[in-house]
Design an enzyme around this catalytic site. Structure first.
Site, PDB file in Angstrom:
ATOM      1  N   HIS A 139       0.819  -1.215   0.000  1.00 45.59           N
ATOM      2  CA  HIS A 139       0.000   0.000   0.000  1.00 45.59           C
ATOM      3  C   HIS A 139       0.849   1.259   0.000  1.00 45.59           C
ATOM      4  O   HIS A 139       0.529   2.245  -0.672  1.00 45.59           O
ATOM      5  CB  HIS A 139      -0.933   0.015   1.218  1.00 45.59           C
ATOM      6  CG  HIS A 139      -2.140  -0.832   1.035  1.00 45.59           C
ATOM      7  ND1 HIS A 139      -2.543  -1.775   1.941  1.00 45.59           N
ATOM      8  CD2 HIS A 139      -3.029  -0.860   0.036  1.00 45.59           C
ATOM      9  CE1 HIS A 139      -3.631  -2.364   1.502  1.00 45.59           C
ATOM     10  NE2 HIS A 139      -3.951  -1.824   0.353  1.00 45.59           N
ATOM     11  N   GLU A 360      -1.940 -13.333 -15.893  1.00 43.77           N
ATOM     12  CA  GLU A 360      -1.306 -13.135 -14.585  1.00 43.77           C
ATOM     13  C   GLU A 360      -0.839 -14.458 -13.988  1.00 43.77           C
ATOM     14  O   GLU A 360      -0.229 -14.484 -12.928  1.00 43.77           O
ATOM     15  CB  GLU A 360      -2.297 -12.478 -13.619  1.00 43.77           C
ATOM     16  CG  GLU A 360      -2.857 -11.174 -14.147  1.00 43.77           C
ATOM     17  CD  GLU A 360      -3.799 -10.515 -13.156  1.00 43.77           C
ATOM     18  OE1 GLU A 360      -3.353  -9.626 -12.437  1.00 43.77           O
ATOM     19  OE2 GLU A 360      -4.984 -10.901 -13.132  1.00 43.77           O
ATOM     20  N   ASP A 384       1.310  -9.877 -10.760  1.00 47.27           N
ATOM     21  CA  ASP A 384       0.891 -11.217 -10.346  1.00 47.27           C
ATOM     22  C   ASP A 384       1.614 -12.297 -11.139  1.00 47.27           C
ATOM     23  O   ASP A 384       1.911 -13.370 -10.602  1.00 47.27           O
ATOM     24  CB  ASP A 384      -0.632 -11.376 -10.500  1.00 47.27           C
ATOM     25  CG  ASP A 384      -1.362 -10.857  -9.279  1.00 47.27           C
ATOM     26  OD1 ASP A 384      -0.904 -11.144  -8.154  1.00 47.27           O
ATOM     27  OD2 ASP A 384      -2.370 -10.145  -9.435  1.00 47.27           O
ATOM     28  N   CYS A 431       0.159  -4.275 -18.356  1.00 48.77           N
ATOM     29  CA  CYS A 431      -0.425  -3.275 -17.457  1.00 48.77           C
ATOM     30  C   CYS A 431       0.093  -3.421 -16.028  1.00 48.77           C
ATOM     31  O   CYS A 431      -0.370  -2.720 -15.136  1.00 48.77           O
ATOM     32  CB  CYS A 431      -1.951  -3.342 -17.483  1.00 48.77           C
ATOM     33  SG  CYS A 431      -2.598  -4.874 -16.818  1.00 48.77           S
TER      34      CYS A 431
HETATM   35  C1  PEP Z   1      -0.902  -7.202 -12.118  1.00 51.48           C
HETATM   36  O1  PEP Z   1      -1.079  -8.191 -11.397  1.00 51.48           O
HETATM   37  O2  PEP Z   1       0.152  -6.967 -12.735  1.00 51.48           O
HETATM   38  C2  PEP Z   1      -1.982  -6.212 -12.264  1.00 51.48           C
HETATM   39  C3  PEP Z   1      -1.903  -5.239 -13.123  1.00 51.48           C
HETATM   40  O3  PEP Z   1      -3.065  -6.342 -11.425  1.00 51.48           O
HETATM   41  P1  PEP Z   1      -3.027  -5.903  -9.880  1.00 51.48           P
HETATM   42  O4  PEP Z   1      -1.729  -5.196  -9.624  1.00 51.48           O
HETATM   43  O5  PEP Z   1      -4.198  -5.037  -9.679  1.00 51.48           O
HETATM   44  O6  PEP Z   1      -3.128  -7.210  -9.187  1.00 51.48           O
HETATM   45 MG    MG Z   2      -3.061  -8.693 -10.711  1.00 49.79          MG
END
Ligand code: PEP
Ligand code: MG
Length: 483
Positions: A139, A360, A384, A431
């Site tokens: 966080h 992921e 992830d 992303c």
């Molecule tokens: C990721 O896992 O890279 C992702 C973009 O999703 P989050 O960070 O929200 O788990």
């Molecule tokens: Mg993720």
């Protein structure tokens, strides 16, 4: 329990001053402080003759242990209770609230770790922060990145640096230079100002030096995070709208939230609710699990609560109709092609025109070509994907080397997805946080991804990094990294 109430009130007051993402975290803390069980426990200890500070200390400690035993998100919130406890005990002792230093001049904040409440409340006099613990997706890191504040987490030994030392923090590379002379510090500041001015002047679509287009997109949690300068939204984390909500958001409320983003951004890729582990949605009422990162999270929640996804897909389609936007929708944590196919069927039946899957989980990357038979695009969540490829908790400060997206095994998976996209003639973007790293972005482009989605603060540096290299040079870097 006046002390507990006051800690809750103070937290609620800081929530007022914070942004939406920060406000959600502070809301959770205020709820924890207002827990009647905590209040009753402290009161009964006080009635039994314990002094108020000790009664508070014991009640908070007991509550912390109970939360930790529940596992998952609540266990992670247990650490935040310490912050509330210190405030409550300070109140009971008539001492000033513990918290951030106020030296009266701009400074770099160094801490063992920083509670979300403190991070959200950082004033403009904090120039950067360095913590001994935490992971790049904790966080603290997320809140700092959202504010554009340079931050380095998981920095062992930083607490040994004496107060007053001149330090340089590079949030981009993660470097902390200690013990600069005044002259060196002056040079760093001048260089920093010039760098900011140059980056602020950058605009236009993402392109390599020889004109190869790479869309630069934004990661957002709500319309508040939209900024000019990008080519659309590559990841709308819809769960951020509803974190810590105890009642389900209504259909109308969802339509309004999505329509607000659609009406203000060109293309928007909406991710359906990604609940679980570090992002639980209390209104879902999901059972606690011993291993939440490997449990019912992301798209898997649909196994238990199919109505939630149907309502959300309807609301997204309705928001798109209302605003004239084209709805691109993707699901988190897709693991098999059967899941991708089922999701695509559901979304299309509800009027979603472009359906995607996040990659992921290594299983999804290995079968990227098959997934692309079912969906229109892929978006690689490197946060992830790294966690699951290297079996390393993404919030664990001691495993940062394994979670480094430069790891060849991760790059190999990205390359597989990009190759599948090329073959299918469909877009494959990244992303995860890796996309916003100007050192990594050219590598990802060299591996063949078609878009990069990141926090707004990262866009100018990534645009510049791409404009510096030809596609062939990006490919050369990618090949070297894989080797
Ligand atoms: C990721 O896992 O890279 C992702 C973009 O999703 P989050 O960070 O929200 O788990
Ligand atoms: Mg993720």
């Amino acid at each position: 329990m006046a002390g507990g109430d006051t800690a809750g009130d103070a937290t609620a007051a800081r929530r007022e001053a914070a942004g939406s993402e920060a406000a959600e975290i502070l809301e959770a803390l205020a709820m924890i402080a207002d827990d009647p069980m905590l209040l009753e426990d402290a009161q009964s200890r006080a009635r039994e003759g314990m002094g108020a500070p000790h009664a508070l200390d014991a009640a908070f400690t007991q509550h912390r242990e109970a939360l930790a035993a529940l596992g998952g998100y609540l266990a992670e919130r247990a650490a935040d209770l310490d912050d509330l406890k210190h405030r409550a005990v300070a109140f009971a002792l008539g001492l000033p609230m513990p918290g951030l230093p106020a030296p009266g001049h701009p400074y770099i904040l160094v801490a063992a770790d920083l509670s979300p409440a403190d991070t959200a409340g950082l004033g403009p006099d904090v120039l950067a922060l360095v913590t001994e613990r935490g992971g790049p997706t904790s966080h603290t890191a997320i809140l700092a990145r959202g504010r554009g504040l340079p931050a380095v987490v998981a920095c062992p030994g930083i607490l040994d640096v004496p107060d007053g030392t001149v330090v340089r923090v590079d949030g981009g590379t993660g470097e902390v230079a200690i013990g600069l002379t005044e002259e060196q510090a002056h040079e760093v500041r001048a260089g920093e100002r010039a760098e900011r001015a140059r980056l602020a002047a950058s605009s236009g679509p993402g392109r390599t030096k020889d004109g190869h287009p790479v869309k630069l997109l934004l990661n957002i949690g709500s319309a508040d995070d939209l900024r000019p300068g990008a080519e659309g939204v590559g990841l709308f984390r819809t769960e951020f709208l509803f974190l810590d909500r105890t009642t389900a958001p209504s259909y109308g409320e969802q339509v309004d939230a999505y329509a607000e983003v659609f009406s203000r951004a060109e293309t928007v890729i909406v991710r359906t609710l990604d609940a679980g582990t570090d992002k639980p949605l209390p209104f879902l009422g999901l059972p606690a699990e011993p291993n939440p990162a490997l449990g019912v999270r992301g798209l898997r929640v649909d196994r238990l609560l199919p109505d939630v996804l149907d309502t959300q897909l309807d609301a997204i389609a309705e928001a798109a109709r209302k605003t004239g936007a084209e709805a691109w929708v993707m699901a988190p944590m897709v693991t098999t092609e059967a899941e991708a196919a089922a999701f695509a069927r559901r979304a299309r039946a509800r009027g979603v025109t472009r359906v995607g899957a996040m990659v992921e989980v290594p299983a999804a990357a290995l079968r990227a070509g098959r997934l692309l038979r079912e969906v229109d695009f892929l978006s690689i969540g490197t946060n992830d994907l790294a966690q699951y490829t290297f079996a390393a908790d993404r919030q664990h400060s001691a495993l940062a080397d394994l979670l480094d997206p430069r790891q060849p095994a991760l790059l190999e998976l990205v390359a597989m997805c990009a190759a599948a996209g090329r073959e299918a003639g469909k877009p494959v973007g990244v992303c995860g946080e890796a996309a916003g790293d100007p050192l990594l972005a050219p590598l990802l482009v060299g591996l063949g991804v078609t878009s990069l989605s990141m926090a707004a603060v990262c866009v100018p540096a990534v645009r510049e990094a791409l404009a510096d290299l030809t596609l062939a040079q990006c490919q050369e870097r990618a090949a070297q990294a894989l080797a």
